[in-house]
Scaffold this motif. Sequence first.
Motif, PDB file in Angstrom:
ATOM      1  N   GLY A   1     -72.621  34.175  59.648  1.00 24.58           N
ATOM      2  CA  GLY A   1     -71.278  34.069  59.042  1.00 24.58           C
ATOM      3  C   GLY A   1     -70.824  32.625  59.159  1.00 24.58           C
ATOM      4  O   GLY A   1     -71.563  31.693  58.792  1.00 24.58           O
ATOM      5  N   SER A   2     -69.685  32.430  59.794  1.00 24.05           N
ATOM      6  CA  SER A   2     -69.154  31.058  59.901  1.00 24.05           C
ATOM      7  C   SER A   2     -69.456  30.452  61.265  1.00 24.05           C
ATOM      8  O   SER A   2     -68.852  29.469  61.688  1.00 24.05           O
ATOM      9  CB  SER A   2     -67.634  31.126  59.734  1.00 24.05           C
ATOM     10  N   ILE A   3     -70.389  31.070  61.968  1.00 21.75           N
ATOM     11  CA  ILE A   3     -70.684  30.600  63.328  1.00 21.75           C
ATOM     12  C   ILE A   3     -72.090  30.011  63.391  1.00 21.75           C
ATOM     13  O   ILE A   3     -73.059  30.640  62.935  1.00 21.75           O
ATOM     14  CB  ILE A   3     -70.574  31.745  64.357  1.00 21.75           C
ATOM     15  N   GLY A   4     -72.205  28.822  63.957  1.00 23.21           N
ATOM     16  CA  GLY A   4     -73.522  28.227  64.210  1.00 23.21           C
ATOM     17  C   GLY A   4     -73.984  28.644  65.586  1.00 23.21           C
ATOM     18  O   GLY A   4     -73.237  28.477  66.559  1.00 23.21           O
ATOM     19  N   ILE A   5     -75.187  29.225  65.670  1.00 18.60           N
ATOM     20  CA  ILE A   5     -75.684  29.726  66.961  1.00 18.60           C
ATOM     21  C   ILE A   5     -76.831  28.832  67.430  1.00 18.60           C
ATOM     22  O   ILE A   5     -77.861  28.709  66.766  1.00 18.60           O
ATOM     23  CB  ILE A   5     -76.215  31.169  66.837  1.00 18.60           C
ATOM     24  N   ILE A   6     -76.644  28.181  68.575  1.00 18.06           N
ATOM     25  CA  ILE A   6     -77.681  27.342  69.171  1.00 18.06           C
ATOM     26  C   ILE A   6     -78.237  28.106  70.374  1.00 18.06           C
ATOM     27  O   ILE A   6     -77.483  28.502  71.268  1.00 18.06           O
ATOM     28  CB  ILE A   6     -77.108  25.994  69.635  1.00 18.06           C
ATOM     29  N   THR A   7     -79.549  28.366  70.376  1.00 19.72           N
ATOM     30  CA  THR A   7     -80.147  29.142  71.467  1.00 19.72           C
ATOM     31  C   THR A   7     -81.240  28.334  72.165  1.00 19.72           C
ATOM     32  O   THR A   7     -82.216  27.923  71.529  1.00 19.72           O
ATOM     33  CB  THR A   7     -80.735  30.459  70.917  1.00 19.72           C
TER      34      THR A   7
ATOM     35  N   ILE B   1     -69.447  26.346  58.487  1.00 14.62           N
ATOM     36  CA  ILE B   1     -69.406  26.721  59.905  1.00 14.62           C
ATOM     37  C   ILE B   1     -68.075  26.289  60.508  1.00 14.62           C
ATOM     38  O   ILE B   1     -67.650  25.148  60.350  1.00 14.62           O
ATOM     39  CB  ILE B   1     -70.590  26.084  60.674  1.00 14.62           C
ATOM     40  N   SER B   2     -67.403  27.230  61.192  1.00 15.41           N
ATOM     41  CA  SER B   2     -66.091  26.914  61.775  1.00 15.41           C
ATOM     42  C   SER B   2     -66.174  26.769  63.291  1.00 15.41           C
ATOM     43  O   SER B   2     -65.315  26.153  63.921  1.00 15.41           O
ATOM     44  CB  SER B   2     -65.123  28.043  61.455  1.00 15.41           C
ATOM     45  N   ALA B   3     -67.234  27.339  63.888  1.00 17.36           N
ATOM     46  CA  ALA B   3     -67.361  27.230  65.347  1.00 17.36           C
ATOM     47  C   ALA B   3     -68.831  27.327  65.740  1.00 17.36           C
ATOM     48  O   ALA B   3     -69.662  27.784  64.939  1.00 17.36           O
ATOM     49  CB  ALA B   3     -66.572  28.328  66.043  1.00 17.36           C
TER      50      ALA B   3
ATOM     51  N   GLU C   1     -68.174  16.360  73.190  1.00 17.77           N
ATOM     52  CA  GLU C   1     -66.783  15.885  73.298  1.00 17.77           C
ATOM     53  C   GLU C   1     -66.323  15.196  72.018  1.00 17.77           C
ATOM     54  O   GLU C   1     -65.135  15.076  71.763  1.00 17.77           O
ATOM     55  CB  GLU C   1     -66.659  14.992  74.517  1.00 17.77           C
ATOM     56  N   SER C   2     -67.302  14.781  71.205  1.00 18.45           N
ATOM     57  CA  SER C   2     -66.879  14.167  69.922  1.00 18.45           C
ATOM     58  C   SER C   2     -66.946  15.198  68.796  1.00 18.45           C
ATOM     59  O   SER C   2     -66.717  14.886  67.639  1.00 18.45           O
ATOM     60  CB  SER C   2     -67.830  12.998  69.604  1.00 18.45           C
ATOM     61  N   SER C   3     -67.252  16.446  69.159  1.00 17.37           N
ATOM     62  CA  SER C   3     -67.368  17.473  68.117  1.00 17.37           C
ATOM     63  C   SER C   3     -66.001  17.795  67.518  1.00 17.37           C
ATOM     64  O   SER C   3     -65.014  17.915  68.243  1.00 17.37           O
ATOM     65  CB  SER C   3     -67.971  18.756  68.691  1.00 17.37           C
ATOM     66  N   THR C   4     -65.971  17.986  66.228  1.00 18.04           N
ATOM     67  CA  THR C   4     -64.715  18.320  65.546  1.00 18.04           C
ATOM     68  C   THR C   4     -64.598  19.837  65.402  1.00 18.04           C
ATOM     69  O   THR C   4     -63.621  20.342  64.868  1.00 18.04           O
ATOM     70  CB  THR C   4     -64.744  17.691  64.141  1.00 18.04           C
ATOM     71  N   LYS C   5     -65.647  20.535  65.853  1.00 19.86           N
ATOM     72  CA  LYS C   5     -65.627  21.998  65.758  1.00 19.86           C
ATOM     73  C   LYS C   5     -65.719  22.611  67.155  1.00 19.86           C
ATOM     74  O   LYS C   5     -66.342  22.043  68.057  1.00 19.86           O
ATOM     75  CB  LYS C   5     -66.777  22.492  64.873  1.00 19.86           C
ATOM     76  N   LEU C   6     -65.104  23.744  67.311  1.00 16.37           N
ATOM     77  CA  LEU C   6     -65.042  24.398  68.612  1.00 16.37           C
ATOM     78  C   LEU C   6     -66.431  24.817  69.081  1.00 16.37           C
ATOM     79  O   LEU C   6     -67.219  25.352  68.306  1.00 16.37           O
ATOM     80  CB  LEU C   6     -64.136  25.631  68.517  1.00 16.37           C
TER      81      LEU C   6
END
Length: 696
Positions: free
Chosen positions: A11-17, A47-49, A87-92
């Motif tokens: 969906g709108s979520i990026g998943i890093i595993t 992607i929103s978060a 810390e420089s990310s613009t997304k949560l």
Amino acid sequence: MANLVKFEKRGSIGIITVDNPPVNALSVGVPQGIIEGVEASITDSGISAIILNGAGRGFIAGADINEFLKPPPPGSPSLDDMIRCFESSTKLILAAIHGNALGGGLETALACHYRCGTSTSVYGFPEVLIGILPGGQGTQRLPRISGVEKALPLMVSGEFIPANNALKLGIIDEIVDDELLEGAIVFAEKLVSEKRPLRKIRDETAEAPSAGFYENFEQSISKRARGYLAPYKIIEATKAAVELPFEEGVSRERELFQDCLRSDQSKGLMKLFFGERTCTKIPDVPKDTPTQKISTAAVLGAGTMGGGITMNFVNVGIPVTILEMSQEALDRGLDIICKNYANTVKKGRLSQEKMDQRISLITPTLSYDGIADADIVVEAVFEEMDIKKDVFRKLDSIMKPDAILATNTSTLDVDEIAAVTKRPEMVIGTHFFSPANVMKLLEVVRGARTKKEVIATVMQLGKTIKKVPVLVGVCDGFVGNRMLARYSKQAYQMVLEGALPQDVDKALFNFGLAMGPFAMGDLAGLDVGWRIRKRRATENSAIQDDAGIDDQICEMGRFGQKTNAGWYKYEPGSRVPIPDPEIEQLIVDYCEERQIQRRPIASQEILERCIYALVNEGAKILEEGMALRASDIDVIYANGYGFPRFRSGPMLYADMIGLDKVYEAICRYHEQFGDAWKPAPLLKRLADQGKTFNDL
Ligand code: T1G
Ligand code: NAD
């Protein structure tokens, strides 16, 4: 993107595993993979978060400790680079945690904007256990969210805390049950929909602790942190979190981290970390060797050892039938077990309910019929071969066919004991250390006929009952006690030559040992050694060991702490050794009667003669194959003999000194004191080749 990290979009979520088995350590390539995942998410407008999680058994267990011992080629992005990227990310960015979030893994999570975890997730900063400190800004971030008075004990103890404590401490924001990822996605979407800020812990303030907190805290750790560097560096780093702006605090942390990393202590503790994991690997007993299920146990003898051994089993839910030869001895043994548990309850480290549950798993008996169906029986009766043989004949006749027959003997020949049974392949040594419910070490003694399935089962059982099992061969005193005999001989020799027990103990205490040989003798019971000396003297009249002072003390009925008098005297109920003028006079008179010239002995000589005696005998043990690795010997000494963990153990200590110097000193003592100091051929060979024991 490195294949240690997976990226997907839901969906709108990026998943890093992170997928770097066995524990998702931040090995080279992992920070890079995570950074690439964040950058991909930021550039994807759909992607929103972002959610960061771990595959397999947990989140991230920290930096890759191997890389401290063998630093990887420079250039690959580090933990700090990854944190800067967050810390420089613009997304949560939300950390979704199951299993372990430890060390650099917890620092990674604390650099995210929000954190959620399962109810069984675990959190901690174990860096101090390997001689370093949380070097990924943990010492600056944790005090900002949990307060100094909560954060410092957590970082100095290295203890792991469960999710509900982490929630209370503000380490995580939410506990999600069942499916972590689904729960995390819901939480992330909620955070986005509620337009929650991209919260940065660096912006929080670390409030100063209450007056006198640091002094009281240092006092409270003084005993267990004695000789250690890292705990005090952590205190300094935490003070920086309160006194300095964030970035300056981070630089201070980095300096203090490097101080720890450069120290021999961190090398010693890291080697021990891996040594305690390698020691369960036995070259000819592969990982897939079938093992037996141990659901029930029996213990013979409810004395000093039998009681503690029983507690190890019931502590992990394995019921025990404990057999004694008299009701009085049985009651005495059970009473000691109850007293030990009551003590732990009183200290708040065990609930009354848990105590009752454990006691309920103990069945006392005076009859062998009561133990016939046990999966394993551990014998801990008197250290007399005839008694042991009688007992094993009896066990052989009544125990079920696949029962494992174990002996807790500290010196006797396990093969000779096994030979009186028709099932020597089921006989093995399980050498616990006193107090058996406390000491972590378990020497697993492999007999000539012990079958691999029994070895694999007992090594596994050792871990189950929370011990550090190390495989050793059958020889007099196995590994630990065999080396200890050489060490104690030197200690005793120096008392004859001019030192007093307290001088020898002080030199070794200052070296970092939990206690010196004379105080240790009093703890274990001088009667055990006395029985062994008497046995040796009867078995081999040629042995004319000059152990006179020991025997005189035992003949005075002074067996150590258990009789409030041994080499030292003890106030009733106290374990504090008090030098006894009566013993000092006994030593002086003993030497005068034998025209032994006494001389001042420097603490450096005391140290060298005691520690190098261990090293030389350790080298012989390695050569004979009675221990598989030098690190096994160090694990034995760190977990069974109070050898300071920050020195890893005698073998690595010798490696760090340089085997050429150790060999040269031993040759000097050989000249001065004779064959007791005959250098081990292995030591000579390695010294000549400029190698170390750990190169083997
Ligand atoms: N690095 C490398 N290997 C590791 C590792 C690590 N951090 N942790 C575990 N292993 C290996 C271990 O050697 C074994 O390998 C296997 O994983 C299973 O481990 C910047 C600098 C996570 C609680 O100190 O406490 O982050 O023998 O048998 O009993 O501030 O391992 O199978 O080949 O112990 O279930 C801080 C150390 C690093 C955590 C799992 N982190 N690990 O226990 O399995 S410093 C730690 C543990 C740091 C930052 C600093 C435990 C565990 P093999 P295991 P376990
Ligand atoms: P202990 O004297 O405190 O206890 C031995 C117990 O065995 C006594 O309660 C005795 O009644 C009982 N017993 C004797 N013969 C028996 C029999 N035939 N059947 C049933 N019970 C019997 O001795 P301990 O210090 O507990 O030592 C026990 C064993 O553990 C010995 O082999 C010793 O070498 C070994 N060990 C002792 C230590 C230590 O530090 N004390 C450490 C490691 C191993």
